[in-house]
Design an enzyme around this catalytic site. Structure first.
Site, mmCIF file in Angstrom:
data_model
loop_
_atom_site.group_PDB
_atom_site.id
_atom_site.type_symbol
_atom_site.label_atom_id
_atom_site.label_comp_id
_atom_site.label_asym_id
_atom_site.label_seq_id
_atom_site.Cartn_x
_atom_site.Cartn_y
_atom_site.Cartn_z
ATOM 1 N N TYR A 1 0.838 -1.209 0.000
ATOM 2 C CA TYR A 1 0.000 0.000 0.000
ATOM 3 C C TYR A 1 0.872 1.258 0.000
ATOM 4 C CZ TYR A 1 -3.391 3.517 1.462
ATOM 5 O OH TYR A 1 -4.182 4.648 1.532
ATOM 6 N N LYS B 1 1.091 4.343 -2.822
ATOM 7 C CA LYS B 1 0.817 5.751 -2.534
ATOM 8 C C LYS B 1 2.042 6.623 -2.771
ATOM 9 C CE LYS B 1 -3.508 5.892 -1.812
ATOM 10 N NZ LYS B 1 -4.363 6.736 -2.690
ATOM 11 N N THR C 1 -13.357 7.168 6.656
ATOM 12 C CA THR C 1 -13.951 6.738 5.390
ATOM 13 C C THR C 1 -14.147 5.233 5.421
ATOM 14 O OG1 THR C 1 -11.912 6.242 4.185
ATOM 15 C CG2 THR C 1 -12.601 8.557 4.262
#
Length: 324
Positions: A175, A179, A212
């Site tokens: 991840y 990014k 989120t």
């Protein structure tokens, strides 16, 4: 820039935007832009969620110019279909927000095209999407591309020897790499736009720690770390509308500049209002950024159109990608 909020967005009437992702940060970004008068195209893979997002925006803004378009960023064929539709419908685009993402599946998964899921969705999918929408952006007015990174990029590294994590997969490492790749892409896109006279400004943003559905809805969201983070969300994380502010600042503020990186201004950039974010040292390595760009073109067969015949260039580069 002090305490900048969505109420500071300049009027967006007459402008157009494509935003990937229909929930969380993507939804809040779309809502704020629609409220400011922009035409908004929400792009995502789930038509049901897309319809819900559009209905929610219209419930708050009855005259909002907003619609959903289907695209799966884990499929280069789907991206090609989506961008071909847009190029057939319109002549220009003013804003692209590369927002959607996948976070920390517990085991290695692949996209349709054989890329590691996080790198393929978060970075390579948006790399191709941007390339194929570049002809529209180059005809836009004050066009901008905003690509979302993460504070996780600070711990990322571009591993060209195992870019797809085929030898060893660690979910957080993959991840963070994806990014960091997004951040380096934003900076490299700005350099290439300036060198080529494309007239498109490229910025990056990150939301800090925001509440989120990204972690909860991703594979592995029910793992130990996912459960702990959900329990701590009310204390640690800011609401999604506030997490979207750095993106909205980069997308609309006259003060936002090409090559800029924006994030929250408080508690080590985990929350607050938009400010210039600290750039991880690795994100500034132009040699690695250039190599990553070339490798991304090789893997996806996507090439950014640079000639005068922009529409022809974009469609000519929709070809079968290499298997990772």
């Amino acid at each position: 820039m002090a305490n900048w909020t969505a109420s500071d967005i300049p009027a967006q009437k007459g402008r157009s935007a494509v935003i990937t992702g229909t929930r969380g940060l993507g939804f809040e970004t779309a809502l704020a832009l629609a409220r400011a008068g922009s035409e908004v195209i929400l792009a995502g893979r789930n038509p049901g969620r897309g319809a819900e997002a559009v209905a929610s925006i219209r419930s708050e803004i009855p005259l909002a110019n907003v619609r959903f378009e289907q695209v799966d960023l884990a499929s280069l064929a789907s991206i090609a279909e989506f961008t071909a539709r847009l190029r057939g419908q319109r002549k220009s685009l003013d804003l692209l927000v590369n927002n959607a993402g996948v976070m920390r599946p517990p085991k290695r998964l692949e996209t349709v095209d054989g890329f590691e899921l996080q790198l393929g969705t978060n970075y390579l999918g948006h790399f191709v999407l941007t390339a194929q929408l570049m002809p529209l952006l180059r005809h836009g007015t004050g066009a901008r591309v905003v690509t979302l990174s993460s504070i996780a990029a600070r711990g990322g590294a571009i591993d060209f020897d195992d870019l797809q994590a085929q030898r060893r997969y660690a979910s957080m490492q993959a991840y963070s790499q994806s990014k960091l790749a997004c951040l380096m892409f934003a900076f490299e896109l700005q350099r290439r736009s300036e060198a080529g006279g494309w007239g498109v400004a490229s910025m990056a943003a990150h939301p800090g720690l925001s509440r989120t559905d990204l972690l909860a809805s991703a594979p592995g969201g029910n793992g130990r770390i996912g459960i702990v983070l959900r329990l701590l969300r009310p204390v640690m994380m800011q609401p999604a509308w506030q997490g979207a502010l750095p993106t909205l600042f980069a997308a609309t503020a006259p003060e936002a500049k090409g090559g800029g990186y924006y994030g929250p201004d408080r508690v080590s950039e985990t929350r607050g209002y938009p400010t210039l974010a600290k750039r991880p040292p690795k994100s500034l390595d132009t040699h690695v950024a250039g190599r990553l760009w070339v490798e991304s073109e090789r893997l996806t067969r996507a090439v950014f159109p640079t000639g005068d015949d922009q529409g022809a260039s974009a469609s000519a580069h929709v070809v079968k990608p290499l298997r990772a």
